[in-house]
Design an enzyme around this catalytic site. Structure first.
Site, short mmCIF file in Angstrom:
data_model
loop_
_atom_site.label_atom_id
_atom_site.label_comp_id
_atom_site.label_asym_id
_atom_site.label_seq_id
_atom_site.Cartn_x
_atom_site.Cartn_y
_atom_site.Cartn_z
N ARG A 1 -2.71 -16.62 38.79
CA ARG A 1 -1.57 -17.06 37.98
C ARG A 1 -1.69 -18.48 37.47
NH1 ARG A 1 -0.01 -13.20 40.59
NH2 ARG A 1 -1.18 -14.22 42.22
N THR A 2 -2.03 -19.38 38.36
CA THR A 2 -1.98 -20.79 37.95
C THR A 2 -2.99 -21.04 36.83
OG1 THR A 2 -1.32 -21.35 40.18
CG2 THR A 2 -2.06 -23.16 38.81
N LYS B 1 -24.27 -28.36 43.72
CA LYS B 1 -25.54 -29.11 43.85
C LYS B 1 -25.31 -30.43 44.58
CE LYS B 1 -27.15 -27.61 39.29
NZ LYS B 1 -27.46 -28.15 37.95
C1 NCD Z 1 0.11 -20.31 45.61
C2 NCD Z 1 -0.97 -21.32 45.93
O1 NCD Z 1 -2.06 -21.26 45.39
O2 NCD Z 1 -0.65 -22.20 46.72
N1 NCD Z 1 -0.23 -19.47 44.55
C3 NCD Z 1 0.10 -19.84 43.27
O3 NCD Z 1 -0.33 -20.86 42.80
N2 NCD Z 1 0.96 -19.06 42.59
C4 NCD Z 1 0.56 -19.55 46.80
C5 NCD Z 1 -0.47 -18.82 47.61
O4 NCD Z 1 -1.64 -18.79 47.29
O5 NCD Z 1 -0.04 -18.23 48.60
#
Ligand code: NCD
Length: 306
Positions: free
Chosen positions: A54-55, A83
């Site tokens: 998602r991010t 590396k």
């Molecule tokens: C979260 C993260 O990466 O901290 N995910 C996200 O960015 N939506 C939560 C998770 O990974 O549990």
């Protein structure tokens, strides 16, 4: 003015600045063509040293919807870090190509370090078990869209509160809003870090730590579910013992208020059963979409095109 600014943890922006981002995100959601092409010719570097769906995708979608482009990597194995290149050098190099950098890194403090070497803005997309401020912008925008404001709330955080960086960032951010009470629901081994509880005490925020999701349920306006962060465990046995400790199901939903909001940063593993998805109070998929709008607002602001 957010032009040229980095976002490393939620405290970097004032409440007014965050409010400005939420208003802009809401406008972007309503008017599909607003700011389209405003970032034409601009480049965003996405450096993901840890897995992400998602991010990373929402940043890429946000940048492309603004007419800009992205470059970067989603797998550190394919970068020169494998590396032995230092983070400082990787950042200097990325900054010489791009107008802003989004980075996720397994080390706490990596984003702050990166911002010290970077002449262009750095956005922290997660630094180990520490902070994840753009997830917090997403969470706050979702609450605001669904309730009209971010005040007078009892918020429960449930699951892995020790390693869950989204919880740390959200608790820090929410502590600045009016009349917020917090309930931290976790097993003993995964309680929220002391630096968070100390910060809340200092600000006179009312909070309780509990083991029982059932007891907490009737009191909550927002329930923030999280997965147990397997990648930050030292041993697999502990993970297996703790992973299914809280499962939000229909029976528990029946104990919640009618206007309860269920949030989850995603990915979900087992902690929310799929039968809950059809409940109108389940907001986690909407939340993921709001994440793209708030990242569009953030990118257009720090790149100074709005
Ligand atoms: C979260 C993260 O990466 O901290 N995910 C996200 O960015 N939506 C939560 C998770 O990974 O549990």
């Amino acid at each position: 003015m957010l032009k040229g600014r980095s976002l490393i943890e939620p405290g970097n922006f004032s409440l007014e600045e965050m409010d400005g981002l939420f208003c802009l995100a809401e406008k972007l959601e309503k008017e599909e063509t607003y700011l389209r092409d405003s970032c034409r010719g601009k480049l965003l570097a996405t450096l993901f040293f840890e897995p992400s769906t998602r991010t990373r995708l929402s940043f890429e979608a946000a940048m492309q919807r603004l007419g800009g482009s992205c470059l970067g990597f989603a797998d550190p194995g394919s970068s020169s870090a494998s590396k032995g290149e230092s983070l400082a050098d990787t950042i200097r190099m990325a900054a010489s190509y791009a107008d802003a950098i989004v980075m996720r890194n397994p080390k706490e403090g990596a984003a702050l370090l990166a911002s010290r070497y970077s002449p262009v803005p750095v956005i922290n997309a997660g630094d180990g078990g520490h902070h994840h401020p753009t997830q917090t912008l997403t969470d706050l925008l979702t609450i605001r869209r669904l309730r009209g404001n971010i005040e007078n709330l009892t918020v429960g955080y449930c699951g892995d509160l020790k390693f869950g960086r989204t919880v740390h960032s959200l608790a820090k951010a929410l502590s600045r809003y009016k009349n917020i009470k917090m309930l931290f629901i976790s097993p003993e081994e995964l309680v929220v870090p002391e630096y968070i509880t100390r910060m809340l005490q200092k600000q006179n925020i009312e909070f309780t730590e509990t083991r029982s999701l059932e007891e907490a349920m009737p009191h909550l306006d927002v329930l923030y579910m999280t997965r147990v962060q397997r990648e930050r465990f030292f041993n697999e046995e502990d993970y297996i013992r703790l992973k299914d400790i809280y499962v939000l199901n229909k029976e528990k939903m029946d104990m919640g208020k009618n206007d309860l909001i269920i949030l989850h940063p995603l990915p979900r593993v087992n902690e929310i059963s799929v039968e809950v998805d059809a409940d109108p109070r389940a907001a986690y998929f909407k939340q993921a979409r709001y994440g793209m709008y708030v990242r569009m607002a953030l990118l257009s602001s720090i790149l100074g095109v709005v």
